[in-house]
Design a protein around this motif. Structure first.
Motif, PDB file in Angstrom:
ATOM      1  N   HIS A   1     -12.008  -6.551   2.787  1.00 52.39           N
ATOM      2  CA  HIS A   1     -10.484  -5.872   2.890  1.00 52.39           C
ATOM      3  C   HIS A   1     -10.584  -4.712   3.931  1.00 52.39           C
ATOM      4  CE1 HIS A   1      -8.299  -7.788  -0.393  1.00 52.39           C
ATOM      5  NE2 HIS A   1      -9.363  -8.247  -1.156  1.00 52.39           N
ATOM      6  N   GLY A   2     -11.559  -4.714   4.567  1.00 60.13           N
ATOM      7  CA  GLY A   2     -11.765  -3.576   5.658  1.00 60.13           C
ATOM      8  C   GLY A   2     -13.039  -3.167   5.586  1.00 60.13           C
ATOM      9  N   LYS A   3     -13.249  -2.231   6.679  1.00 59.07           N
ATOM     10  CA  LYS A   3     -14.566  -1.558   6.805  1.00 59.07           C
ATOM     11  C   LYS A   3     -14.924  -1.105   5.536  1.00 59.07           C
ATOM     12  CE  LYS A   3     -17.548   1.410   9.554  1.00 59.07           C
ATOM     13  NZ  LYS A   3     -17.344   2.194  11.068  1.00 59.07           N
ATOM     14  N   ASN A   4     -16.188  -1.263   4.922  1.00 58.64           N
ATOM     15  CA  ASN A   4     -16.692  -0.817   3.778  1.00 58.64           C
ATOM     16  C   ASN A   4     -16.045  -1.102   2.574  1.00 58.64           C
ATOM     17  OD1 ASN A   4     -19.081   0.408   5.124  1.00 58.64           O
ATOM     18  ND2 ASN A   4     -17.823   1.951   5.635  1.00 58.64           N
ATOM     19  N   ASP A   5     -15.066  -2.017   2.474  1.00 58.64           N
ATOM     20  CA  ASP A   5     -14.517  -2.480   1.567  1.00 58.64           C
ATOM     21  C   ASP A   5     -14.289  -3.755   1.028  1.00 58.64           C
ATOM     22  OD1 ASP A   5     -12.511  -2.577  -0.558  1.00 58.64           O
ATOM     23  OD2 ASP A   5     -10.595  -1.925   0.827  1.00 58.64           O
ATOM     24  N   ILE A   6     -15.439  -3.987  -0.085  1.00 59.45           N
ATOM     25  CA  ILE A   6     -15.673  -5.496  -0.335  1.00 59.45           C
ATOM     26  C   ILE A   6     -14.959  -5.330  -1.892  1.00 59.45           C
ATOM     27  CG2 ILE A   6     -17.172  -7.259  -0.668  1.00 59.45           C
ATOM     28  CD1 ILE A   6     -17.030  -6.443   2.082  1.00 59.45           C
ATOM     29  N   ARG A   7     -14.132  -6.718  -2.285  1.00 61.34           N
ATOM     30  CA  ARG A   7     -13.724  -6.581  -3.639  1.00 61.34           C
ATOM     31  C   ARG A   7     -13.898  -8.032  -4.032  1.00 61.34           C
ATOM     32  NH1 ARG A   7      -7.531  -4.084  -2.455  1.00 61.34           N
ATOM     33  NH2 ARG A   7      -8.284  -2.346  -0.914  1.00 61.34           N
ATOM     34  N   CYS A   8     -14.094  -8.081  -5.405  1.00 60.45           N
ATOM     35  CA  CYS A   8     -14.121  -9.445  -5.995  1.00 60.45           C
ATOM     36  C   CYS A   8     -12.671  -9.854  -6.660  1.00 60.45           C
ATOM     37  CB  CYS A   8     -15.059  -9.185  -7.433  1.00 60.45           C
ATOM     38  SG  CYS A   8     -15.286 -10.831  -8.276  1.00 60.45           S
ATOM     39  N   ASP A   9     -11.963 -10.760  -5.879  1.00 64.54           N
ATOM     40  CA  ASP A   9     -10.737 -11.044  -5.906  1.00 64.54           C
ATOM     41  C   ASP A   9     -10.432 -12.308  -6.831  1.00 64.54           C
ATOM     42  OD1 ASP A   9      -9.954  -8.698  -4.747  1.00 64.54           O
ATOM     43  OD2 ASP A   9      -9.623  -9.957  -2.761  1.00 64.54           O
ATOM     44  N   SER A  10      -9.474 -12.615  -7.192  1.00 64.22           N
ATOM     45  CA  SER A  10      -8.930 -13.845  -7.694  1.00 64.22           C
ATOM     46  C   SER A  10      -8.130 -14.598  -6.749  1.00 64.22           C
ATOM     47  CB  SER A  10      -8.071 -13.828  -8.992  1.00 64.22           C
ATOM     48  OG  SER A  10      -7.410 -15.015  -9.458  1.00 64.22           O
ATOM     49  N   VAL A  11      -8.689 -15.667  -6.119  1.00 64.39           N
ATOM     50  CA  VAL A  11      -8.090 -16.423  -5.004  1.00 64.39           C
ATOM     51  C   VAL A  11      -7.870 -18.097  -5.431  1.00 64.39           C
ATOM     52  CG1 VAL A  11      -9.310 -15.013  -3.350  1.00 64.39           C
ATOM     53  CG2 VAL A  11     -10.402 -17.226  -4.098  1.00 64.39           C
ATOM     54  N   PRO A  12      -7.182 -18.594  -4.666  1.00 67.77           N
ATOM     55  CA  PRO A  12      -6.767 -20.210  -5.155  1.00 67.77           C
ATOM     56  C   PRO A  12      -8.015 -21.015  -5.012  1.00 67.77           C
ATOM     57  CG  PRO A  12      -5.053 -19.339  -3.414  1.00 67.77           C
ATOM     58  CD  PRO A  12      -6.250 -18.184  -3.612  1.00 67.77           C
TER      59      PRO A  12
ATOM     60  N   ALA B   1     -13.388 -19.152  11.040  1.00 67.25           N
ATOM     61  CA  ALA B   1     -12.500 -18.637   9.695  1.00 67.25           C
ATOM     62  C   ALA B   1     -12.582 -19.418   8.669  1.00 67.25           C
ATOM     63  CB  ALA B   1     -10.931 -18.614  10.243  1.00 67.25           C
ATOM     64  N   TYR B   2     -13.677 -19.869   8.203  1.00 64.62           N
ATOM     65  CA  TYR B   2     -14.236 -20.592   7.049  1.00 64.62           C
ATOM     66  C   TYR B   2     -14.371 -19.806   5.785  1.00 64.62           C
ATOM     67  CZ  TYR B   2     -14.694 -24.800   9.859  1.00 64.62           C
ATOM     68  OH  TYR B   2     -14.687 -25.727  10.736  1.00 64.62           O
ATOM     69  N   ALA B   3     -13.894 -20.186   4.799  1.00 66.44           N
ATOM     70  CA  ALA B   3     -14.218 -19.381   3.368  1.00 66.44           C
ATOM     71  C   ALA B   3     -15.597 -19.696   3.098  1.00 66.44           C
ATOM     72  CB  ALA B   3     -13.257 -19.897   2.439  1.00 66.44           C
ATOM     73  N   GLY B   4     -16.237 -18.235   2.655  1.00 65.90           N
ATOM     74  CA  GLY B   4     -17.606 -18.571   2.218  1.00 65.90           C
ATOM     75  C   GLY B   4     -18.037 -18.830   1.130  1.00 65.90           C
ATOM     76  N   GLY B   5     -19.461 -18.700   0.819  1.00 64.89           N
ATOM     77  CA  GLY B   5     -20.055 -19.137  -0.663  1.00 64.89           C
ATOM     78  C   GLY B   5     -20.118 -18.081  -1.507  1.00 64.89           C
ATOM     79  N   GLN B   6     -19.652 -16.748  -1.433  1.00 64.25           N
ATOM     80  CA  GLN B   6     -19.558 -15.890  -2.627  1.00 64.25           C
ATOM     81  C   GLN B   6     -18.560 -16.305  -3.171  1.00 64.25           C
ATOM     82  OE1 GLN B   6     -20.410 -12.100  -0.582  1.00 64.25           O
ATOM     83  NE2 GLN B   6     -22.460 -12.711   0.271  1.00 64.25           N
ATOM     84  N   ALA B   7     -18.257 -17.225  -3.781  1.00 66.09           N
ATOM     85  CA  ALA B   7     -17.144 -17.853  -4.704  1.00 66.09           C
ATOM     86  C   ALA B   7     -17.713 -18.814  -5.681  1.00 66.09           C
ATOM     87  CB  ALA B   7     -16.154 -18.341  -3.797  1.00 66.09           C
ATOM     88  N   GLU B   8     -16.899 -18.901  -6.609  1.00 65.34           N
ATOM     89  CA  GLU B   8     -16.871 -19.835  -7.738  1.00 65.34           C
ATOM     90  C   GLU B   8     -16.976 -21.330  -7.178  1.00 65.34           C
ATOM     91  OE1 GLU B   8     -15.854 -18.877 -11.886  1.00 65.34           O
ATOM     92  OE2 GLU B   8     -14.093 -18.242 -10.762  1.00 65.34           O
TER      93      GLU B   8
END
Length: 391
Positions: A7-18, A134-141
């Motif tokens: 979400h920006g520099k030094n701003d990593i969040r665990c979000d709910s995404v599609p 712009a591929y979605a990464g693997g730190q996801a379910e």
């Protein structure tokens, strides 16, 4: 699903995404069973890699179970356990056919960004900005894997996730860094950086026949792990001369034939004038990367030697001693890792017990803990060397 997002520099969040969907007949959907935070991810967190956008899903070290397969994918079936290399490869272009997997000419969906930065686009990478597709990464379910009939590595039964996980990046990266050195039996190899990639560089250098390996860092836990692998160590906070001079001193004036920069864009040295200048330039947007280690590796390398650079750089480097490289006749080799060039051999070495990659893991947690562990890893707190996450 849950995912770690930028979400920006030094701003990593665990979000709910599609949840991801099959988009091409060669795709597969993977249910992530293990992923890791890589040192390269910290370059994204710290703002060193351009073309990140809010909400981008991070992560390029992951593995899991195949839960859906595109109709034209004949390699995988539902239920397969696979490690997914961080490089996305079509398997058909001239570079793929040469085995230059990280230079695939088709997989980068945002080639115009890479061409602006590098002159030509390179392969698409998971979770690594709009510079590399712009591929979605693997730190996801769940993760969509394009061209999934090419690069995924099917893992045999009996091998744990933690043993297999690092086949997707850091083990082949360390191996390729050593292979690029063309190590001979009498060689002294110097490795800057004892983080995860550096540790695999050390292991790989010994496995490829190095006589001695010298490891340079200033984090006690990392130096201790390097020493346990057989490396001689230098804590750069505890010496009163330059690292090149210290390497000469500890080798009876001989020096190192092969030098590996396993640090990359965010190198530092507490008492070095050039490192201080690098930090000031980066902080004031007058520079991009901090290439202190690359300078030191070039200066430390013996004439006729090889400087291997697995450490990631993203921009334009300042004050590189190219005169030293030219006049000493050095060879400089670098590049994102051609994972599939090495993956099956390294899988065999794990199966045969020659190496257990689990030695690198210090922290295990879940995706929800990821944002805090990004900070722990970056700040080298709590003895953190490598973080593995599960859903």
């Amino acid at each position: 699903m849950k995912a770690l997002c930028w979400h920006g520099k030094n701003d990593i969040r665990c979000d709910s995404v599609p949840d991801p969907q099959i988009e091409d007949t060669r795709d597969a959907i993977i249910k992530m069973t293990a992923c890791a935070i890589c040192g390269s991810d910290l370059h994204l967190m710290d703002g060193y890699i351009p073309f990140m956008e809010k909400g981008d899903i991070l992560g390029h070290e992951f593995m899991g179970e195949v839960v859906e397969v595109g109709s034209d994918n004949k390699k995988l079936k539902v239920g397969d356990r696979v490690v997914v290399p961080f490089t996305i490869c079509c398997g058909e272009c001239p570079q793929c056919l040469k085995g230059n997997w990280s230079l695939c000419e088709r997989s980068n969906r945002t080639p115009e960004n890479a061409a602006k930065a590098f002159g030509y686009p390179t392969a698409g990478l998971f979770g690594y900005s709009h510079l590399t597709g712009a591929y979605a990464g693997g730190q996801a379910e769940y993760v969509r894997v394009p061209y999934a009939d090419i690069s995924p590595i099917i893992i045999p039964g009996g091998m744990t996730d933690e043993q297999a996980l690092f086949l997707g990046d850091i083990f082949p990266t360390g191996w390729m860094a050593a292979a690029n050195c063309e190590i001979e039996a009498s060689d002294i190899v110097a490795v800057w950086g004892c983080g995860p990639v550096g540790q695999f560089c050390i292991k790989s250098a010994f496995m490829q026949g190095a006589a001695r390996v010298i490891a340079i860092d200033n984090v006690p836990e990392r130096l201790a792990l390097a020493q346990s692998a057989g490396a001689e160590i230098i804590n750069f906070d505890e010496i009163d001369c330059t690292i090149p001079d210290y390497i000469k001193e500890m080798t009876g004036g001989h020096g190192a034939e092969k030098c590996i920069d396993a640090v990359g864009a965010e190198s530092h040295a507490t008492a070095s004038f050039d490192a201080i200048v690098d930090k000031v330039k980066a902080a004031t947007l007058m520079g991009t990367d901090r290439p202190h280690v690359l300078r030191a590796a070039i200066m430390a390398c013996r004439p006729g030697g090889i400087v291997s650079v697995p450490g990631v750089y993203g921009g334009v480097l300042d004050k590189i001693p190219f005169g030293a490289a030219m006049n000493k006749g050095l060879t400089i080799r670098t590049g994102q890792t051609h994972v599939n060039r090495y993956s099956l051999e390294l899988l065999r070495r794990i199966e045969e017990g020659e190496i257990d990659p689990c030695f690198i893991i210090t922290h295990r947690a879940t995706l929800e803990d990821g944002p805090g562990l990004y900070e722990t890893f970056r700040d080298k707190r709590d003895g953190c060397i490598k973080v593995v996450l599960t859903a």
